[in-house]
Design an enzyme around this catalytic site. Structure first.
Site, PDB file in Angstrom:
ATOM      1  N   ASP A 265       0.841  -1.322  -0.052  1.00  0.00           N
ATOM      2  CA  ASP A 265      -0.060  -0.002   0.046  1.00  0.00           C
ATOM      3  C   ASP A 265       0.837   1.146  -0.234  1.00  0.00           C
ATOM      4  O   ASP A 265       1.852   1.443   0.800  1.00  0.00           O
ATOM      5  CB  ASP A 265      -0.849  -0.081   1.254  1.00  0.00           C
TER       6      ASP A 265
ATOM      7  N   GLU B 167       1.846  -0.414  -4.782  1.00  0.00           N
ATOM      8  CA  GLU B 167       0.752   0.743  -5.143  1.00  0.00           C
ATOM      9  C   GLU B 167       1.696   1.798  -5.401  1.00  0.00           C
ATOM     10  O   GLU B 167       1.951   2.444  -4.209  1.00  0.00           O
ATOM     11  CB  GLU B 167      -0.358   0.725  -4.320  1.00  0.00           C
TER      12      GLU B 167
HETATM   13  C1  GLC Z   1      -4.345   2.880  -0.601  1.00  0.00           C
HETATM   14  C2  GLC Z   1      -5.499   1.901  -0.530  1.00  0.00           C
HETATM   15  C3  GLC Z   1      -6.752   2.941  -0.067  1.00  0.00           C
HETATM   16  C4  GLC Z   1      -6.408   3.602   1.315  1.00  0.00           C
HETATM   17  C5  GLC Z   1      -5.022   4.386   1.338  1.00  0.00           C
HETATM   18  C6  GLC Z   1      -4.462   4.689   2.919  1.00  0.00           C
HETATM   19  O1  GLC Z   1      -4.306   4.084  -1.517  1.00  0.00           O
HETATM   20  O2  GLC Z   1      -5.716   1.581  -1.674  1.00  0.00           O
HETATM   21  O3  GLC Z   1      -7.867   2.209   0.011  1.00  0.00           O
HETATM   22  O4  GLC Z   1      -7.444   4.433   1.870  1.00  0.00           O
HETATM   23  O5  GLC Z   1      -4.082   3.608   0.586  1.00  0.00           O
HETATM   24  O6  GLC Z   1      -4.155   3.369   3.246  1.00  0.00           O
END
Ligand code: GLC
Length: 534
Positions: free
Chosen positions: A213, A272
């Site tokens: 994440d 991500e």
């Molecule tokens: C990422 C996740 C999202 C979350 C954020 C904070 O972007 O996909 O859903 O709110 O991180 O953890």
């Protein structure tokens, strides 16, 4: 099919993989409390296997106060009772493996929950303590003035007072997201050691990989200087030298890759990394993560020129750093593609074409639950919205998180709830939701579900027959009439008619089309094809 000598080496499983993202609270509710859970997912695993994907990525189910639906973790190595037990997770893992599905989990290393025991210990220990050094506690620069100007991704400032009632404790803590999600201080080596333990825990269990994440934001610039950015500090593909995309973060992924490769089979890391292609690709250099989502692609509107430009940019980045892009069009944070591409019938047709395009591109792909059903974004009534991003900033992600419809009738929340009696689902579903149901689509040969399955089946065959290879690149262009083309290799191309007029089909044999083709050699608007070239 081409017959020349096989290419080598054989691809790693993840290079050809399609992974299905499961958002557990909205997938299937095993106990009837209106919230999806592990029991529901276990029961529905055969459905996922029947799609023909290689695995699942599960968003967080670890213990959490659920301020950000689980992205605020209090125990990285547990299971929240809302979702079930560790025994259930163990059976989920073995059942998935027995069905031939790999399992990836979400790890959230940028921040934890403000209820995490280490954050609670830091609050209690007070200013200047080693406990506070696990996070970013900094004295404010004046009464009511935070240490710098950073804005939270969710809106509002990225700082909250540690102890608003104290005269002596002048510290603020940093949270790039909500106040319930304090950022870890990755410059403290104890944080890295802590996460090594988390990775080992899940890898030892046999988990096949991790989605990381906010992977580009773990390190912040030394001294936490003000940012010129007025928007959310890690938003929008831009590398932000004050807040994210710091050189030091790459060391974390080198260390994690080494750890992942101590296991057989090697564990997969997918990031991500919400950055422009050239910066994001640096996270998939040979000794870092194997995959990073192609966010520039995820965000595209229905416009051939921008698809081609982004496709070529991603290809240039691949050539520099070696790893193929990892494609997705949907996830739990963004508006469903049906709605993004125009909504209604037009949006549905375009989303079908987009799925056909997606699954033919060179590199791994991720599908988000419900994408195979062509679900639209739901306009969740304001009083039912729970997303902290909505509360802080006005953007609401709940519309992509509405429970899946399994059956047409309204009983048991359209089959979402397996246990009886079924409570109301945690997000309300709109009238007519059942028309999208799995059961109904299974019986309709023309459904989005059956199209997705057909594309996945053909994709597997093309890998097997070496029409697809791990070193395929993508040469993108737009031909007259807004025909988008991605030439994957000398044998195979994907074409999408993105304009308002029919266009001449590219030469070759059409292997798959999103909509039925007429015999006249023309491709109708919003149709997509896979073409095997002569
Ligand atoms: C990422 C996740 C999202 C979350 C954020 C904070 O972007 O996909 O859903 O709110 O991180 O953890």
């Amino acid at each position: 099919m081409p017959t020349e000598t096989p290419r080598s080496p054989a691809p790693d499983w993840w290079q050809s993989a399609v992974i299905y993202e499961v958002y557990p609270r909205s997938f299937a509710d095993g106990d009837g409390d209106g919230v999806g859970d592990l029991a529901g997912l276990i029961a529905r695993l055969p459905y996922i296997a029947s799609l023909g994907v290689e695995g699942i990525w599960m968003t967080p189910f670890q213990p959490s106060p659920q301020v950000d639906q689980g992205y605020d973790v209090t125990d990285y190595c547990g299971v929240d009772p809302l979702f079930g037990t560790m025994e259930q997770f163990d059976s989920l893992l073995s059942k998935a493996h027995s069905l031939g599905l790999r399992v990836l989990l979400d790890v959230v290393p940028n921040h934890c929950s403000s209820e995490h025991p280490l954050f609670q210990a830091a609050l209690a220990a007070g200013p200047g303590s080693p406990e506070r050094d696990m996070f970013h506690f900094v004295e404010g620069s004046g009464a009511g003035v935070p240490p710098n100007n950073w804005q939270s991704v969710f809106g509002g400032r990225a700082w909250s007072r540690a102890n608003p009632d104290s005269e002596t404790d002048k510290d603020w803590y940093l949270h790039l997201f909500s106040a319930g999600q304090p950022d870890w201080n990755w410059r403290n080596p104890a944080v890295g050691d802590y996460f090594d333990g988390v990775l080992r825990f899940w890898f030892d269990k046999g988990v096949d990989g991790l989605r990381i994440d906010v992977a580009h934001a773990l390190f912040k610039a030394d001294g936490l200087p003000d940012s010129p950015s007025t928007g959310g500090v890690v938003d929008g593909l831009r590398s932000n030298p004050q807040v994210s995309d710091q050189e030091d973060v790459h060391e974390v992924y080198r260390r994690w890759r080494t750890l992942a490769e101590k296991y057989e089979p090697h564990r997969l890391l997918v990031g991500e990394v919400n950055l422009e292609p050239a910066r994001a690709a640096r996270y998939t250099r040979a000794d870092e993560m194997q995959q990073a989502f192609a966010f520039a692609f995820v965000k595209l509107a229905w416009d051939p020129e921008s698809w081609a430009a982004v496709g070529n940019e991603l290809e240039a980045a691949r050539q520099l750093h070696g790893a193929a892009p990892t494609w997705a069009l949907e996830n739990h944070d963004i508006v469903r593609s049906v709605t993004r591409f125009g909504g209604g019938e037009l949006g549905s047709v375009r989303a079908r074409a987009a799925v056909v395009a997606l699954l033919g591109l060179p590199g791994a792909a991720y599908l988000y639950q419900g994408q195979e059903l062509g679900l639209p974004e739901v306009d969740v009534p304001v009083e039912s919205r729970v997303d902290p991003m909505w509360a802080r900033g006005g953007v609401c992600r709940d519309g992509a998180r509405v429970p899946l419809p399994w059956t047409e009738d309204v009983v048991a929340n359209h089959g979402f709830s397996l246990g009886a009696p079924a409570a109301e689902p945690w997000l309300p579903v709109p009238a007519g939701w059942g028309t999208n149901a799995v059961k109904r689509q299974e019986q309709d040969p023309e459904s989005a579900l059956n199209l997705t399955k057909a594309a996945l089946e053909l994709r597997r065959q093309l890998w097997k027959n070496e029409v697809f290879a791990p070193d395929d690149g993508g040469k993108w262009r737009v031909e007259a009439g807004n025909l988008l083309i991605c030439e994957r290799n000398e044998h195979f191309l994907v074409a999408v008619a993105m304009g308002a007029e029919p266009v001449k089909l590219p030469a070759g044999t059409v292997l798959l089309s999103a909509e039925p083709l007429a015999e006249d050699g023309w491709l109708q608007p919003n149709n997509a094809v896979w073409v095997l070239r002569g």
